[in-house]
Design an enzyme around this catalytic site. Structure first.
Site, PDB file in Angstrom:
ATOM      1  CB  CYS A   1      45.569   6.200  95.742  1.00 46.14           C
ATOM      2  SG  CYS A   1      46.573   6.945  97.025  1.00 46.14           S
TER       3      CYS A   1
ATOM      4  NE  ARG B   1      40.359   5.964  93.045  1.00 48.19           N
ATOM      5  CZ  ARG B   1      39.321   5.489  93.708  1.00 48.19           C
ATOM      6  NH1 ARG B   1      38.108   5.656  93.237  1.00 48.19           N
ATOM      7  NH2 ARG B   1      39.485   4.828  94.830  1.00 48.19           N
TER       8      ARG B   1
ATOM      9  CD1 TRP C   1      44.123  13.389  98.202  1.00 46.28           C
ATOM     10  CD2 TRP C   1      44.129  11.980  99.929  1.00 46.28           C
ATOM     11  NE1 TRP C   1      43.596  14.047  99.289  1.00 46.28           N
ATOM     12  CE2 TRP C   1      43.585  13.214 100.358  1.00 46.28           C
ATOM     13  CE3 TRP C   1      44.237  10.940 100.866  1.00 46.28           C
ATOM     14  CZ2 TRP C   1      43.154  13.428 101.668  1.00 46.28           C
ATOM     15  CZ3 TRP C   1      43.806  11.160 102.161  1.00 46.28           C
ATOM     16  CH2 TRP C   1      43.268  12.386 102.549  1.00 46.28           C
TER      17      TRP C   1
ATOM     18  CG  ASN D   1      43.065   3.452  96.794  1.00 47.83           C
ATOM     19  OD1 ASN D   1      43.163   4.312  97.658  1.00 47.83           O
ATOM     20  ND2 ASN D   1      41.916   3.141  96.225  1.00 47.83           N
ATOM     21  N   GLY D   2      45.042   2.989  99.776  1.00 49.57           N
ATOM     22  CA  GLY D   2      44.523   2.624 101.099  1.00 49.57           C
ATOM     23  C   GLY D   2      45.537   2.940 102.185  1.00 49.57           C
TER      24      GLY D   2
ATOM     25  CD  GLU E   1      26.810  21.067  98.658  1.00 47.00           C
ATOM     26  OE1 GLU E   1      27.238  20.607  99.728  1.00 47.00           O
ATOM     27  OE2 GLU E   1      27.295  20.753  97.550  1.00 47.00           O
TER      28      GLU E   1
ATOM     29  CE  LYS F   1      30.454  21.621  96.052  1.00 45.58           C
ATOM     30  NZ  LYS F   1      29.667  20.572  96.650  1.00 45.58           N
TER      31      LYS F   1
ATOM     32  CD  GLU G   1      33.998  20.935  97.641  1.00 47.89           C
ATOM     33  OE1 GLU G   1      34.578  19.934  98.045  1.00 47.89           O
ATOM     34  OE2 GLU G   1      32.806  20.914  97.279  1.00 47.89           O
TER      35      GLU G   1
ATOM     36  CG  HIS H   1      21.730  33.290 118.694  1.00 42.44           C
ATOM     37  ND1 HIS H   1      21.210  33.804 119.861  1.00 42.44           N
ATOM     38  CD2 HIS H   1      20.666  33.002 117.897  1.00 42.44           C
ATOM     39  CE1 HIS H   1      19.886  33.797 119.786  1.00 42.44           C
ATOM     40  NE2 HIS H   1      19.536  33.322 118.595  1.00 42.44           N
TER      41      HIS H   1
ATOM     42  CE  LYS I   1      33.048  13.211  92.567  1.00 46.58           C
ATOM     43  NZ  LYS I   1      32.321  14.416  92.961  1.00 46.58           N
TER      44      LYS I   1
END
Ligand code: F6R
Length: 618
Positions: free
Chosen positions: A2, A27, A76, A102-103, A491, A495, A498, A514, A613
């Site tokens: 947010c 955000r 968000w 926000n929260g 990583e 990438k 996402e 394995h 983010k």
């Protein structure tokens, strides 16, 4: 998680707030809303979707854009699905108070029930509507002003918040407060205007003077008056610390690139230089890092180093484990901050904890730091955002100097975090005597060449695009690496997942047999890192195993490679360097590859679905 933005002053608020929301969209972007006070009434516009959807709505009703006070929100979702009703701002029952938040309010259900028993009804499913009504109820009960009501209400709240509240009956002020989620206040000349935002980017072109609220602080922003900051717990006054911002506007704009992510990938040579500049002095053979120098004995006497982080920063931490153990011979453990904080870990005052975070606001990492500190550990932060919560919470630290990272998929933060970790490892190794002076100097020379090598690698962009075109329709991909490059495999897979939504997994190359080898067939692209000094022959054997099961190999190799070139379907060459420094190079083709696949698939690269983010909720 947010974004909040607001304005109170002599200019029209709408363009400032809406443009601010666009800058904060990284955000969260499930829904957006704005309220403008036109001197008499509150004009509210909100919608599910992006800030551009909100803009279409407000453009259709220009009268809703007129007024000198405004607050806005880009969401968000946490409580309640993303829809028009759950979008912020939210009104209190009387219609006098408006809030953006926000929260997460964790005890919102108990508070809601209590408010319902007092006659309140709710339109949305959000915790935020509960909070604004709680403030209204306290204001009514105590007969107090807005600031006091917010302070008293927040003392009954469990959770995290950054809020901005406006009261129609006292329309010359806005009250903001924070606990766990960031809030910055831009101060105009002679207090003639104020800007409010989750970070300073929305008001950079108007003022460089900023007050960052600390946790558990509340600010009353009134035109023509100095900001009044109080402690939420006991209402005591705090001296607001007005800082001057160093950031400039170009840094947060796309600068001709189609996406922030691409711009940030291309910024890496400069970001790496900015990160080691002034710290690494190859000619004199020294590394100067104030945060490490001042606490050198703590590092050298540490029984172990624990690295805590999330996501991409956790992957950088894993590279850090390989670096520190290899060079400085200090035992290292790498933990997901979210696990660490809840698993009753054994930590003592002989441990050094390194917390890594681009945003410096990740809730899990922040909580893990507090836990480690409470058990007596020395906590060192590696952050990108100057003045962020994590930078302030840690005992000492080093900034990554990557510049603002706006694209949700982290790129330059990763390589600059590895740069800082390389410097720390080398410094500790030199101080402990686990690396000879000549080896130390050789590493400094090689690290200094890395930005040039990254520059050179970026020239293969067209080739990577062709490879991306080849594999864009894959539904599953494997990424394999060994040693220093195992975290790069993780990583690379993250990438791809996402931003293109293709399922991908990173594995240590030798672990493939394995289990994951069962997945391999002619439809499975396997991205393998096979640098010449990194257990090369072993990786070549792994490649053979994949080939003999008809898998497609895309290999990242060292310049001049012959063997892998003969077996692989595609090969990308990186310039020669020391194995310990290869993650700074091998990661570049994977960033470009994910970027191009996502673009070819028509995905929103900078704002992938469901992500944000800065993850300021747990
Ligand atoms: C991935 C990504 C996330 C972050 C993670 C931690 O591209 O950006 O996985 O790395 O949310 O964020 P910071 O580093 O801000 O603590």
């Amino acid at each position: 998680m947010c974004g909040i933005t607001g304005y109170i002053g002599h200019r029209e608020a709408y363009p400032i707030v809406i443009n601010g929301l666009k800058r904060l969209e990284y955000r969260g972007y499930d829904s957006a809303g704005i309220m403008i006070y036109d001197g008499k009434n509150i004009q509210l516009s909100k919608t599910k979707g992006k800030v551009s959807d909100l803009e279409s709505i407000t453009n259709a009703s220009p009268t809703k854009k007129v007024g000198k006070i405004g607050i806005g929100h880009t969401r968000w979702a946490t409580h309640g699905v993303p829809n028009d009703v759950n979008s912020h701002p939210h009104f209190s029952q009387s219609g006098n108070l408006v809030i953006v938040h926000n929260g997460i309010i964790e005890n919102y259900d108990t508070l809601r029930k209590e408010l319902i028993s007092r006659g309140y009804t709710f339109k949305s499913d959000t915790d935020t509507e509960v909070l604004v009504n709680l403030i209204e109820e306290v204001k009514k009960q105590e007969g107090c002003k807005l600031g006091k009501a917010v302070q008293l209400a927040l003392n009954n709240v469990i959770g995290a918040y950054a809020i901005a509240v406006f009261d129609k009956t006292k329309p010359n002020e806005v009250v903001v407060a924070r606990l766990g989620s960031p809030i910055a206040i831009g101060v105009g000349k002679n207090e003639s205007e104020f800007f409010i935002a989750s970070d300073a980017s929305p008001f950079l072109e108007y003022t460089k003077d900023v007050v960052y609220l600390e946790d558990e602080e509340l600010a009353i922003i009134k035109l023509g008056r100095a900001i009044k900051v109080r402690k939420i717990k006991d209402d005591s006054l705090v001296d607001p610390n007005i800082q001057e911002l160093k950031m400039n506007l170009e840094e947060i704009e796309k600068g001709g690139y189609e996406h922030f992510m691409l711009k940030e990938i291309y910024e890496q040579p400069k970001a790496i230089i900015d990160t080691y500049r002034g710290r690494m002095l190859p000619d004199s053979g020294i590394i100067k890092m104030a945060g490490v120098d001042d606490n050198l004995n703590k590092f050298l006497n540490a029984e172990r180093i624990i690295i805590i982080a999330c996501g991409t920063s956790w992957h950088a931490g894993l590279v850090g484990e390989y670096l520190i153990e290899d060079m400085a011979r200090i035992p290292v453990e790498v933990e997901y901050a979210s696990e660490f904080r809840y698993r009753n870990p054994i930590i003592t005052n002989k441990d050094v904890v390194i917390a890594i975070s681009q945003s410096g606001e990740t809730a899990d990492t922040l909580a893990a730091i507090k836990l480690a500190k409470s058990k007596g550990a020395f906590v060192f932060g590696i952050c990108n955002v100057v003045g962020s919560s994590i930078a302030r919470e840690t005992h000492a630290g080093a900034y990554t100097h990557a510049g603002p990272e706006i694209g949700v998929a982290s790129t330059k933060a990763f390589t600059t975090q590895i740069t800082v970790l390389s410097l720390i490892s080398l410094k500790l190794a030199k101080s402990k005597g686990t690396l000879s002076d000549s080896a130390f100097r050789m590493y400094l020379q090689k690290l200094q060449l890395v930005p040039n090598s990254v520059e050179q690698l970026l020239k293969i962009d067209e080739k990577v695009k062709e490879i991306a075109n080849h594999y864009k329709n894959a539904t599953n991909c494997l990424y394999l690496g060994r040693g220093f490059n195992f975290p790069v495999a993780l990583e690379g897979a993250l990438k791809l997942k996402e931003i293109s939504y293709i399922h991908a997994e990173g594995y240590p190359a030798a672990e493939m047999k394995h289990g994951p080898i069962a997945l391999i067939d002619e439809n499975m692209p396997v991205f393998v890192i096979a640098t010449n000094k990194g257990h090369y022959e072993k990786v070549v054997s792994n490649i053979q195993e994949i080939k003999s099961r008809a898998g497609k190999i895309i290999a990242v190799v060292t310049e001049g490679d012959v063997t892998v070139k003969e077996i692989a379907d595609h090969v990308i060459e990186i310039p020669e360097t020391e194995e310990a420094l290869t993650p700074l190079l091998t990661t570049i083709p994977f960033q470009l590859l994910s970027y191009h696949i996502a673009v070819l698939l028509g995905k929103n690269v900078d704002q992938p679905r469901n992500l944000a983010k800065s993850v300021t909720v747990e």
